[in-house]
Write a protein that holds these residues in place. Structure first.
Motif, short mmCIF file in Angstrom:
data_model
loop_
_atom_site.label_atom_id
_atom_site.label_comp_id
_atom_site.label_asym_id
_atom_site.label_seq_id
_atom_site.Cartn_x
_atom_site.Cartn_y
_atom_site.Cartn_z
N GLY A 15 26.39 31.08 -80.47
CA GLY A 15 25.49 31.70 -81.09
C GLY A 15 26.50 32.48 -82.33
N GLY A 16 27.56 32.59 -82.19
CA GLY A 16 28.52 33.44 -83.18
C GLY A 16 28.59 32.50 -84.50
N SER A 17 29.72 33.17 -85.41
CA SER A 17 29.70 32.48 -86.93
C SER A 17 31.02 32.55 -87.08
N LEU A 18 31.55 31.43 -88.19
CA LEU A 18 32.75 31.21 -88.69
C LEU A 18 32.61 30.85 -90.11
N ARG A 19 33.44 31.24 -90.91
CA ARG A 19 33.59 30.72 -92.37
C ARG A 19 34.93 29.80 -92.63
N LEU A 20 34.60 28.68 -92.87
CA LEU A 20 35.93 27.92 -93.29
C LEU A 20 36.16 27.85 -95.08
N SER A 21 37.24 27.86 -95.30
CA SER A 21 37.45 27.56 -96.77
C SER A 21 38.57 26.60 -96.97
N CYS A 22 38.64 25.94 -98.18
CA CYS A 22 39.34 25.19 -98.62
C CYS A 22 39.66 25.26 -99.86
N ILE A 77 37.72 25.84 -104.67
CA ILE A 77 37.28 26.13 -103.35
C ILE A 77 36.14 25.85 -102.99
N VAL A 78 36.05 25.27 -101.59
CA VAL A 78 34.89 24.93 -101.10
C VAL A 78 34.72 25.64 -99.73
N TYR A 79 33.57 26.33 -99.35
CA TYR A 79 33.39 27.14 -98.14
C TYR A 79 32.36 26.52 -97.39
N LEU A 80 32.62 26.72 -96.09
CA LEU A 80 31.10 26.31 -95.15
C LEU A 80 30.92 27.59 -93.93
N GLN A 81 29.91 28.16 -94.30
CA GLN A 81 29.49 29.10 -93.47
C GLN A 81 28.82 28.39 -92.43
N SER A 108 38.79 9.45 -106.21
CA SER A 108 39.25 8.93 -104.92
C SER A 108 38.93 10.13 -103.91
N ASN A 109 39.14 9.86 -102.70
CA ASN A 109 38.90 10.86 -101.74
C ASN A 109 40.29 11.16 -101.18
N TYR A 110 40.40 12.68 -101.19
CA TYR A 110 41.52 13.36 -100.82
C TYR A 110 41.04 14.30 -99.60
N TRP A 111 42.07 14.33 -98.70
CA TRP A 111 41.62 15.08 -97.22
C TRP A 111 42.62 16.02 -97.07
N GLY A 112 42.03 17.49 -96.32
CA GLY A 112 43.15 18.03 -95.80
C GLY A 112 43.58 17.89 -94.34
N GLN A 113 44.19 18.72 -93.82
CA GLN A 113 44.95 18.15 -92.28
C GLN A 113 44.12 18.74 -91.35
N GLY A 114 43.00 19.27 -91.61
CA GLY A 114 42.12 19.74 -90.67
C GLY A 114 42.18 21.30 -89.98
N THR A 115 41.31 21.94 -89.41
CA THR A 115 41.41 22.78 -88.75
C THR A 115 40.29 22.92 -87.57
N GLN A 116 40.92 23.58 -86.37
CA GLN A 116 40.03 23.35 -85.13
C GLN A 116 38.92 24.43 -85.04
N VAL A 117 38.04 23.93 -84.81
CA VAL A 117 36.86 24.88 -84.37
C VAL A 117 36.30 24.64 -83.00
#
Length: 121
Positions: A15-22, A77-81, A108-117
Motif C-alpha cells: 500500500g506504500g509508495s516508492l520513487r525510483l530514479s535513473c 533522468i527517468v523516474y518511476l513513481q 541500442s539498449n543499455y541497462w543499469g545494474q538494478g535496484t531491489q524493491v
C-alpha cells in the motif's frame, strides 16, 4: 561509455509508495526512450513502463493506474513513481535506455545494474 545509475529502491509495506530514479551519463548522442523493467526470482525480466519514442508512455497491465513513468530530457533522468505497492511488485528493477552514441549510430539498449524493491505484506 554509457552508464545508467538507479536509486530509490528499498523496503516498503504493501500500500506504500516508492520513487525510483535513473540517470544516464557518458557519450550519448540521442536517447530515443527510457524506462523500467523488473525481474522477480525465477521469472524473466519484464517491461514495467517506458517513456519516449513514437508510443509516448507504455505500461504493463499489472501496473496501470498505480505507477507513473516520467522523464527529464534535459538531465537524461527517468523516474518511476510507484503507488499502492503490492507484494507481487517485489523484484529487482532495471533502468533501460534505448540510445545512440557518437560511435554507434544504430540505437541500442543499455541497462543499469538494478535496484531491489521489496514490498512486505
Amino acid at each position: 561509455q554509457v552508464q545508467l545509475v538507479e536509486s530509490g529502491g528499498g523496503l516498503v509495506q504493501a500500500g506504500g509508495s516508492l520513487r525510483l530514479s535513473c540517470v544516464a551519463s557518458g557519450s550519448i548522442l540521442r536517447i530515443n526512450s527510457m524506462g523500467w523493467y523488473r525481474q522477480a526470482p525465477g521469472n524473466e525480466r519484464e517491461l514495467v513502463a517506458t517513456v519516449g519514442g513514437a508510443s509516448g508512455t507504455n505500461y504493463a497491465e499489472s501496473v496501470k493506474g498505480r505507477f507513473t513513468v516520467s522523464r527529464d530530457n534535459a538531465k537524461n533522468i527517468v523516474y518511476l513513481q510507484m503507488n499502492s505497492l503490492k507484494s507481487e511488485d517485489t523484484a529487482v528493477y532495471y533502468c533501460n535506455a534505448f540510445l545512440t552514441t557518437p560511435t554507434k549510430w544504430i540505437p541500442s539498449n543499455y541497462w543499469g545494474q538494478g535496484t531491489q524493491v521489496t514490498v512486505s505484506s
